[in-house]
Design a protein around this motif. Structure first.
Motif, PDB file in Angstrom:
ATOM      1  N   ALA A 138       0.812  -1.222   0.000  1.00  0.00           N
ATOM      2  CA  ALA A 138       0.000   0.000   0.000  1.00  0.00           C
ATOM      3  C   ALA A 138       0.842   1.267   0.000  1.00  0.00           C
ATOM      4  O   ALA A 138       0.375   2.333  -0.400  1.00  0.00           O
ATOM      5  CB  ALA A 138      -0.931  -0.003   1.213  1.00  0.00           C
ATOM      6  N   GLU A 139       2.120   1.149   0.417  1.00  0.00           N
ATOM      7  CA  GLU A 139       2.983   2.323   0.476  1.00  0.00           C
ATOM      8  C   GLU A 139       3.689   2.593  -0.848  1.00  0.00           C
ATOM      9  O   GLU A 139       4.311   3.635  -1.017  1.00  0.00           O
ATOM     10  CB  GLU A 139       4.029   2.140   1.577  1.00  0.00           C
ATOM     11  CG  GLU A 139       3.441   2.027   2.976  1.00  0.00           C
ATOM     12  CD  GLU A 139       4.526   1.797   4.013  1.00  0.00           C
ATOM     13  OE1 GLU A 139       5.715   1.934   3.667  1.00  0.00           O
ATOM     14  OE2 GLU A 139       4.186   1.500   5.164  1.00  0.00           O
ATOM     15  N   ASP A 140       3.624   1.643  -1.764  1.00  0.00           N
ATOM     16  CA  ASP A 140       4.333   1.765  -3.034  1.00  0.00           C
ATOM     17  C   ASP A 140       3.354   2.194  -4.128  1.00  0.00           C
ATOM     18  O   ASP A 140       2.484   1.431  -4.529  1.00  0.00           O
ATOM     19  CB  ASP A 140       4.983   0.421  -3.398  1.00  0.00           C
ATOM     20  CG  ASP A 140       6.044   0.564  -4.492  1.00  0.00           C
ATOM     21  OD1 ASP A 140       5.930   1.498  -5.305  1.00  0.00           O
ATOM     22  OD2 ASP A 140       6.974  -0.248  -4.517  1.00  0.00           O
ATOM     23  N   HIS A 141       3.511   3.420  -4.598  1.00  0.00           N
ATOM     24  CA  HIS A 141       2.574   3.964  -5.594  1.00  0.00           C
ATOM     25  C   HIS A 141       3.224   4.140  -6.960  1.00  0.00           C
ATOM     26  O   HIS A 141       2.742   4.914  -7.784  1.00  0.00           O
ATOM     27  CB  HIS A 141       2.040   5.316  -5.107  1.00  0.00           C
ATOM     28  CG  HIS A 141       1.411   5.265  -3.746  1.00  0.00           C
ATOM     29  ND1 HIS A 141       0.225   4.609  -3.497  1.00  0.00           N
ATOM     30  CD2 HIS A 141       1.821   5.773  -2.559  1.00  0.00           C
ATOM     31  CE1 HIS A 141      -0.078   4.723  -2.213  1.00  0.00           C
ATOM     32  NE2 HIS A 141       0.872   5.410  -1.619  1.00  0.00           N
ATOM     33  N   ARG A 142       4.295   3.411  -7.205  1.00  0.00           N
ATOM     34  CA  ARG A 142       5.034   3.626  -8.452  1.00  0.00           C
ATOM     35  C   ARG A 142       4.458   2.867  -9.645  1.00  0.00           C
ATOM     36  O   ARG A 142       4.629   3.270 -10.792  1.00  0.00           O
ATOM     37  CB  ARG A 142       6.503   3.217  -8.278  1.00  0.00           C
ATOM     38  CG  ARG A 142       7.272   4.087  -7.299  1.00  0.00           C
ATOM     39  CD  ARG A 142       8.652   3.494  -7.046  1.00  0.00           C
ATOM     40  NE  ARG A 142       8.552   2.151  -6.526  1.00  0.00           N
ATOM     41  CZ  ARG A 142       9.260   1.108  -6.987  1.00  0.00           C
ATOM     42  NH1 ARG A 142      10.111   1.274  -7.973  1.00  0.00           N
ATOM     43  NH2 ARG A 142       9.120  -0.088  -6.452  1.00  0.00           N
ATOM     44  N   ALA A 143       3.800   1.740  -9.399  1.00  0.00           N
ATOM     45  CA  ALA A 143       3.326   0.900 -10.492  1.00  0.00           C
ATOM     46  C   ALA A 143       2.290   1.624 -11.343  1.00  0.00           C
ATOM     47  O   ALA A 143       1.378   2.264 -10.829  1.00  0.00           O
ATOM     48  CB  ALA A 143       2.752  -0.393  -9.936  1.00  0.00           C
ATOM     49  N   ARG A 144       2.426   1.488 -12.643  1.00  0.00           N
ATOM     50  CA  ARG A 144       1.540   2.183 -13.603  1.00  0.00           C
ATOM     51  C   ARG A 144       1.195   1.198 -14.717  1.00  0.00           C
ATOM     52  O   ARG A 144       2.008   0.914 -15.581  1.00  0.00           O
ATOM     53  CB  ARG A 144       2.266   3.416 -14.153  1.00  0.00           C
ATOM     54  CG  ARG A 144       1.578   4.146 -15.292  1.00  0.00           C
ATOM     55  CD  ARG A 144       2.428   5.356 -15.682  1.00  0.00           C
ATOM     56  NE  ARG A 144       1.873   6.084 -16.815  1.00  0.00           N
ATOM     57  CZ  ARG A 144       2.317   5.962 -18.077  1.00  0.00           C
ATOM     58  NH1 ARG A 144       3.331   5.146 -18.372  1.00  0.00           N
ATOM     59  NH2 ARG A 144       1.762   6.670 -19.040  1.00  0.00           N
ATOM     60  N   GLU A 145      -0.022   0.680 -14.667  1.00  0.00           N
ATOM     61  CA  GLU A 145      -0.429  -0.243 -15.719  1.00  0.00           C
ATOM     62  C   GLU A 145      -0.725   0.537 -16.993  1.00  0.00           C
ATOM     63  O   GLU A 145      -1.428   1.549 -16.977  1.00  0.00           O
ATOM     64  CB  GLU A 145      -1.664  -1.039 -15.311  1.00  0.00           C
ATOM     65  CG  GLU A 145      -2.064  -2.079 -16.352  1.00  0.00           C
ATOM     66  CD  GLU A 145      -3.152  -3.025 -15.890  1.00  0.00           C
ATOM     67  OE1 GLU A 145      -3.488  -3.939 -16.661  1.00  0.00           O
ATOM     68  OE2 GLU A 145      -3.663  -2.838 -14.762  1.00  0.00           O
ATOM     69  N   ILE A 146      -0.163   0.063 -18.106  1.00  0.00           N
ATOM     70  CA  ILE A 146      -0.420   0.688 -19.402  1.00  0.00           C
ATOM     71  C   ILE A 146      -1.095  -0.349 -20.293  1.00  0.00           C
ATOM     72  O   ILE A 146      -1.095  -1.550 -20.002  1.00  0.00           O
ATOM     73  CB  ILE A 146       0.874   1.225 -20.051  1.00  0.00           C
ATOM     74  CG1 ILE A 146       1.910   0.094 -20.221  1.00  0.00           C
ATOM     75  CG2 ILE A 146       1.455   2.363 -19.216  1.00  0.00           C
ATOM     76  CD1 ILE A 146       3.180   0.528 -20.942  1.00  0.00           C
ATOM     77  N   TYR A 147      -1.663   0.137 -21.400  1.00  0.00           N
ATOM     78  CA  TYR A 147      -2.460  -0.756 -22.238  1.00  0.00           C
ATOM     79  C   TYR A 147      -1.983  -0.811 -23.678  1.00  0.00           C
ATOM     80  O   TYR A 147      -2.578  -1.493 -24.508  1.00  0.00           O
ATOM     81  CB  TYR A 147      -3.933  -0.335 -22.159  1.00  0.00           C
ATOM     82  CG  TYR A 147      -4.425  -0.375 -20.722  1.00  0.00           C
ATOM     83  CD1 TYR A 147      -4.868  -1.567 -20.165  1.00  0.00           C
ATOM     84  CD2 TYR A 147      -4.385   0.761 -19.920  1.00  0.00           C
ATOM     85  CE1 TYR A 147      -5.279  -1.619 -18.830  1.00  0.00           C
ATOM     86  CE2 TYR A 147      -4.794   0.718 -18.596  1.00  0.00           C
ATOM     87  CZ  TYR A 147      -5.237  -0.472 -18.056  1.00  0.00           C
ATOM     88  OH  TYR A 147      -5.624  -0.521 -16.738  1.00  0.00           O
ATOM     89  N   SER A 148      -0.887  -0.123 -23.966  1.00  0.00           N
ATOM     90  CA  SER A 148      -0.266  -0.209 -25.285  1.00  0.00           C
ATOM     91  C   SER A 148       1.199   0.160 -25.152  1.00  0.00           C
ATOM     92  O   SER A 148       1.594   0.864 -24.209  1.00  0.00           O
ATOM     93  CB  SER A 148      -0.949   0.731 -26.287  1.00  0.00           C
ATOM     94  OG  SER A 148      -0.570   2.074 -26.035  1.00  0.00           O
TER      95      SER A 148
END
Length: 280
Positions: A138-148
């Protein structure tokens, strides 16, 4: 007071195999920091995960993260130095991975924040496990899902990492190794093959020299275990490999000390600074 920069790798070196620093290590390091000793770490981790696994240590000088791509204020987490790719370099690296059917994680500063982007459906088992280890915190906000793939190079990209089969990664490494800093190794916890790509001038060594100058130190003493520590060993005045270190690193070492699970770095520091009266 000793005007030396003491710099330790984390995983496999300062950290035990449970990915934490021991109570003994915490006590030794904190007492040295309180006494004014310049102690820091240089790691392949991001500052977010490095701070979590070193929670018991109060490092008060900048730390080196992402294998030298960043020097970060240990208190505010503000970047004091950063390396990044040019747009042309980003495209070349990402395009090379794609040409071999690989979809790396791309790390970038986006809107002032450190993020890493991933295509969920293109992640293999080991790479997806890595992503989950970050998104589940919950403390790690770096992940960014992309779709292309068009979104993969948003922001200022400074690092690529891909976890996949060695046979698939090898051609990418061979093509890029003379153009960029490429680290091809196996994860010490999962044994999964990793290929990391950084700007040519980014390394623990270059960051260590910058940090040494910022602090006004005269010498560097370092500790490590893996091949990504080789550049740092090559520029250090003294360098100590833990017993579990790669043979290539041991060959460069001033001496080989105990293992990470024996708190070898902290014991070496405690012995040195007890003999000169800093620790009693």
């Amino acid at each position: 007071m000793d005007n030396t920069l003491y710099l330790s790798d984390l995983d496999g070196t300062l950290l035990r195999s449970n990915q934490r620093t021991s109570a003994f290590t915490n006590d030794v390091v904190n007492r040295l920091v309180d006494a004014g000793v310049h102690f820091s770490y240089a790691t392949a981790r991001s500052v977010d995960t490095a701070v979590r696994v070193t929670k018991g240590i109060e490092v008060d000088i900048p730390v080196i993260v992402h294998n030298g791509a960043f020097i970060v204020d240990s208190v505010t987490r503000r970047a004091l130095y950063s390396a990044k790719f040019t747009p042309e370099e980003e495209s070349l690296i990402y395009g090379t991975f794609l040409a071999h059917g690989l979809y790396p994680l791309s790390y970038a500063v986006i809107d002032g924040r450190n993020r890493f982007s991933y295509l969920r459906e293109k992640c293999g088992k080991e790479q997806w496990a890595f992503v989950l280890s970050r998104t589940s915190n919950a403390e790690d906000h770096r992940a960014r899902e992309i779709y292309s793939t068009d979104e993969a190079l948003d922001g200022d990209v400074y690092y690529f990492a891909c976890i996949d089969d060695e046979e698939k990664l090898r051609p990418v490494y061979e093509f890029l190794k003379d153009k960029f800093r490429c680290i091809f190794s196996r994860d010490i916890y999962t044994d999964a093959p990793w290929l990391e790509i950084l700007p040519k001038y980014a390394s623990k060594a270059s960051a260590a020299k910058i940090l040494k100058e910022k602090l006004g130190c005269d010498r560097i003493v370092c500790f490590g275990d893996e091949i990504n520590d080789i550049p740092m060993f090559e520029i250090a005045d003294e360098k100590y490999a833990v017993a579990n270190a790669a043979p290539e690193l041991k060959a460069l070492a001033t001496a080989v000390i105990g293992s990470n699970d024996e708190d070898a770095v902290a014991k070496w520091l405690a012995k040195k600074f007890s003999s000169c009266g800093v620790l009693s």
